[in-house]
Design an enzyme around this catalytic site. Structure first.
Site, PDB file in Angstrom:
ATOM      1  N   CYS A 113      45.630  39.715  28.562  1.00 29.73           N
ATOM      2  CA  CYS A 113      44.190  39.454  28.416  1.00 29.73           C
ATOM      3  C   CYS A 113      43.513  40.400  27.435  1.00 29.73           C
ATOM      4  O   CYS A 113      42.424  40.115  26.939  1.00 29.73           O
ATOM      5  CB  CYS A 113      43.507  39.531  29.772  1.00 29.73           C
ATOM      6  SG  CYS A 113      44.314  38.509  31.001  1.00 29.73           S
ATOM      7  N   HIS A 254      36.134  40.367  29.256  1.00 26.72           N
ATOM      8  CA  HIS A 254      37.156  39.425  29.715  1.00 26.72           C
ATOM      9  C   HIS A 254      36.625  38.723  30.960  1.00 26.72           C
ATOM     10  O   HIS A 254      35.947  39.331  31.787  1.00 26.72           O
ATOM     11  CB  HIS A 254      38.440  40.209  30.045  1.00 26.72           C
ATOM     12  CG  HIS A 254      39.527  39.350  30.596  1.00 26.72           C
ATOM     13  ND1 HIS A 254      39.850  38.140  30.035  1.00 26.72           N
ATOM     14  CD2 HIS A 254      40.352  39.511  31.667  1.00 26.72           C
ATOM     15  CE1 HIS A 254      40.835  37.595  30.721  1.00 26.72           C
ATOM     16  NE2 HIS A 254      41.156  38.404  31.721  1.00 26.72           N
ATOM     17  N   ASN A 284      39.886  32.053  33.708  1.00 21.99           N
ATOM     18  CA  ASN A 284      40.596  33.102  32.963  1.00 21.99           C
ATOM     19  C   ASN A 284      41.596  32.468  31.989  1.00 21.99           C
ATOM     20  O   ASN A 284      42.582  31.880  32.411  1.00 21.99           O
ATOM     21  CB  ASN A 284      41.311  34.022  33.963  1.00 21.99           C
ATOM     22  CG  ASN A 284      42.008  35.192  33.292  1.00 21.99           C
ATOM     23  OD1 ASN A 284      42.191  35.210  32.073  1.00 21.99           O
ATOM     24  ND2 ASN A 284      42.409  36.165  34.078  1.00 21.99           N
TER      25      ASN A 284
HETATM   26  N1  ACO Z   1      41.015  29.651  48.556  1.00 26.93           N
HETATM   27  C1  ACO Z   1      40.768  30.040  49.827  1.00 26.93           C
HETATM   28  N2  ACO Z   1      41.202  31.201  50.328  1.00 26.93           N
HETATM   29  C2  ACO Z   1      41.919  32.007  49.522  1.00 26.93           C
HETATM   30  C3  ACO Z   1      42.203  31.665  48.177  1.00 26.93           C
HETATM   31  C4  ACO Z   1      41.724  30.410  47.729  1.00 26.93           C
HETATM   32  N3  ACO Z   1      41.937  29.995  46.457  1.00 26.93           N
HETATM   33  N4  ACO Z   1      42.905  32.655  47.624  1.00 26.93           N
HETATM   34  C5  ACO Z   1      43.055  33.606  48.562  1.00 26.93           C
HETATM   35  N5  ACO Z   1      42.474  33.201  49.716  1.00 26.93           N
HETATM   36  C6  ACO Z   1      42.402  33.896  50.971  1.00 26.93           C
HETATM   37  C7  ACO Z   1      43.529  34.905  51.164  1.00 26.93           C
HETATM   38  O1  ACO Z   1      44.685  34.282  51.617  1.00 26.93           O
HETATM   39  C8  ACO Z   1      42.915  35.837  52.195  1.00 26.93           C
HETATM   40  O2  ACO Z   1      43.031  35.265  53.454  1.00 26.93           O
HETATM   41  P1  ACO Z   1      43.379  36.175  54.727  1.00 26.93           P
HETATM   42  O3  ACO Z   1      42.224  37.124  54.830  1.00 26.93           O
HETATM   43  O4  ACO Z   1      43.478  35.180  55.802  1.00 26.93           O
HETATM   44  O5  ACO Z   1      44.677  36.861  54.381  1.00 26.93           O
HETATM   45  C9  ACO Z   1      41.414  35.845  51.819  1.00 26.93           C
HETATM   46  O6  ACO Z   1      41.209  34.666  51.026  1.00 26.93           O
HETATM   47  C10 ACO Z   1      41.012  37.065  51.027  1.00 26.93           C
HETATM   48  O7  ACO Z   1      41.985  37.241  50.000  1.00 26.93           O
HETATM   49  P2  ACO Z   1      41.903  38.410  48.997  1.00 26.93           P
HETATM   50  O8  ACO Z   1      43.073  38.323  48.066  1.00 26.93           O
HETATM   51  O9  ACO Z   1      41.641  39.709  49.695  1.00 26.93           O
HETATM   52  O10 ACO Z   1      40.576  37.973  48.222  1.00 26.93           O
HETATM   53  P3  ACO Z   1      39.785  38.726  47.113  1.00 26.93           P
HETATM   54  O11 ACO Z   1      38.388  38.810  47.508  1.00 26.93           O
HETATM   55  O12 ACO Z   1      40.486  39.974  46.640  1.00 26.93           O
HETATM   56  O13 ACO Z   1      39.867  37.679  45.906  1.00 26.93           O
HETATM   57  C11 ACO Z   1      41.026  37.320  43.869  1.00 26.93           C
HETATM   58  C12 ACO Z   1      41.098  37.307  45.375  1.00 26.93           C
HETATM   59  C13 ACO Z   1      40.003  36.288  43.429  1.00 26.93           C
HETATM   60  C14 ACO Z   1      42.393  36.956  43.321  1.00 26.93           C
HETATM   61  C15 ACO Z   1      40.595  38.731  43.382  1.00 26.93           C
HETATM   62  O14 ACO Z   1      41.377  39.704  44.026  1.00 26.93           O
HETATM   63  C16 ACO Z   1      40.749  38.906  41.897  1.00 26.93           C
HETATM   64  O15 ACO Z   1      40.044  38.278  41.124  1.00 26.93           O
HETATM   65  N6  ACO Z   1      41.636  39.809  41.448  1.00 26.93           N
HETATM   66  C17 ACO Z   1      41.864  40.070  40.030  1.00 26.93           C
HETATM   67  C18 ACO Z   1      42.690  38.959  39.478  1.00 26.93           C
HETATM   68  C19 ACO Z   1      42.853  39.060  37.997  1.00 26.93           C
HETATM   69  O16 ACO Z   1      41.983  39.487  37.298  1.00 26.93           O
HETATM   70  N7  ACO Z   1      43.990  38.671  37.475  1.00 26.93           N
HETATM   71  C20 ACO Z   1      44.261  38.658  36.088  1.00 26.93           C
HETATM   72  C21 ACO Z   1      45.147  37.502  35.933  1.00 26.93           C
HETATM   73  S1  ACO Z   1      45.393  36.817  34.354  1.00 26.93           S
HETATM   74  C22 ACO Z   1      46.219  37.776  33.243  1.00 26.93           C
HETATM   75  O17 ACO Z   1      45.977  38.929  33.040  1.00 26.93           O
HETATM   76  C23 ACO Z   1      47.319  37.119  32.555  1.00 26.93           C
END
Ligand code: ACO
Length: 329
Positions: A113, A254, A284
């Site tokens: 990214c 980003h 993203n």
């Molecule tokens: N729909 C519904 N529930 C979901 C989903 C979904 N799509 N995804 C996760 N959950 C659930 C989880 O299973 C968890 O349930 P649990 O509490 O029963 O275990 C709950 O939601 C909370 O999950 P978390 O992972 O703690 O949620 P968080 O608030 O951290 O959000 C997210 C997750 C959106 C992925 C966030 O952590 C994030 O944006 N992280 C950074 C990701 C990123 O920037 N990645 C770069 C990728 S691209 C690249 O560089 C190539």
């Protein structure tokens, strides 16, 4: 000594839209969860039979059209990508061919990214050294090809698209891309990676069966590091150039998660209105996020002549960085 300035920007998004409602039919998720946890409403998907160099080619044409030069004036192509058309040849070479160019250096950089931020910094150095006058920096990604549409943790986040910029030489001092801050930390590599398909785990029935050709991610850990490194990058560049945060007209970040952008805004004490945000439309798109946002910001009149803007990103590697740009064409 002269400067390297952004002579033109362009972007291209495939037509097919994948909405949160569509994803509700595919995995156990909801529009409400995706919107409140990420800020994303929809993303674009590259059609079968097309590839990321097709998107990059279209974005490049628009950037050249928006600049003062013609296609044949391009002297180098730097392509930021983690979703090349294939292992090799490089996508830089593929885009060169599609543009009808020949006998110029073309290559890819892999900084996920942060790729466009790295690309602008590489281009700035070549241009300021007066070796090249016009360099095309293009970021094009088909993240849908690395996405496991049975994994709700990742599939709601990603989309396809491309953005490009023509970086050109001007005799004017202290304008254009003034400088950059780029860094990385390989120790965090396993927070975001694709396990198979490389020299370590080449494709086999087993790797396909275990879905190892798709992106794996530790979301919450990444979230924290993203906020920290993006904040650090902006502060580092302000310090390097002896600037106050009030001097910055716009931050082009980003677009990984609206909550990441909001936290960076809070940490820096720079209001969210000073951040350009289009995550709701595209999600993203890895390296393509920053140049697509830059292009939209410029076309929507959010950037004016003489404005000081900062681009900032983090990504797999982990990599991160920021560019400081005086917007003058
Ligand atoms: N729909 C519904 N529930 C979901 C989903 C979904 N799509 N995804 C996760 N959950 C659930 C989880 O299973 C968890 O349930 P649990 O509490 O029963 O275990 C709950 O939601 C909370 O999950 P978390 O992972 O703690 O949620 P968080 O608030 O951290 O959000 C997210 C997750 C959106 C992925 C966030 O952590 C994030 O944006 N992280 C950074 C990701 C990123 O920037 N990645 C770069 C990728 S691209 C690249 O560089 C190539």
């Amino acid at each position: 000594m002269g400067s390297a300035f952004i002579n033109g920007t362009g972007s291209y998004l495939p037509e097919k839209v994948l909405t949160n409602r569509d994803l509700e039919m595919m995995v156990d998720t909801s529009d409400e969860w995706i919107t409140t946890r990420t800020g994303i409403k929809e993303r674009r998907i590259c059609p079968a039979g097309k590839c990321s160099s097709d998107l990059g080619y279209e974005a490049s044409l628009k950037a050249i059209e928006n600049s003062s030069i013609n296609v044949e004036d391009i002297e180098m192509i730097i392509c930021a990508t983690i979703t090349p058309d294939m292992y090799f040849p490089s996508k830089g070479c593929m885009i060169q061919k599609k543009l009808g160019l020949n006998n110029i250096p073309s290559f890819d950089i892999s900084a996920a990214c942060s790729g466009f931020i790295y690309g602008l910094e590489i281009a700035r150095n070549f241009v300021e050294n007066k070796k090249y006058k016009n360099i095309l920096v293009v970021a094009a990604e088909c993240m849908s090809r690395l996405t496991d549409y049975t994994d709700r943790n990742t599939c709601v986040l990603l989309g396809d698209g491309a953005g490009a910029a023509v970086v050109s030489y001007t005799e004017k001092e202290n304008t254009g891309i003034l400088g950059s801050y780029i860094s990385s930390s390989g120790k965090y590599g396993k927070l975001l990676y694709v396990p198979a398909g490389g020299s370590l785990l080449p494709a086999s029935f087993e790797t396909v069966e275990k879905r190892l050709h798709f992106m794996k991610m530790e979301g919450p850990a990444l979230f924290k590091i993203a906020v920290q490194t993006m904040t650090e990058s902006v502060l580092a560049i302000l310090k390097d150039f002896n600037l106050k945060k009030e001097d910055i007209s716009l931050i082009v970040p980003h677009q990984a998660n609206l909550r990441i952008i909001s936290s960076v805004s809070k940490n820096l004490g720079i209001p969210l209105e000073k951040f350009f945000i289009n995550i709701e439309k595209y999600g993203n798109m890895s390296a393509a996020c920053v140049p697509v946002a830059l292009d939209e910001a410029a076309r929507e009149g959010r950037i004016k002549q003489g404005d000081l803007i900062v681009t900032v990103a983090f990504g797999a590697g982990l990599t991160w960085g920021a560019n400081l740009i005086r917007w003058e064409k």
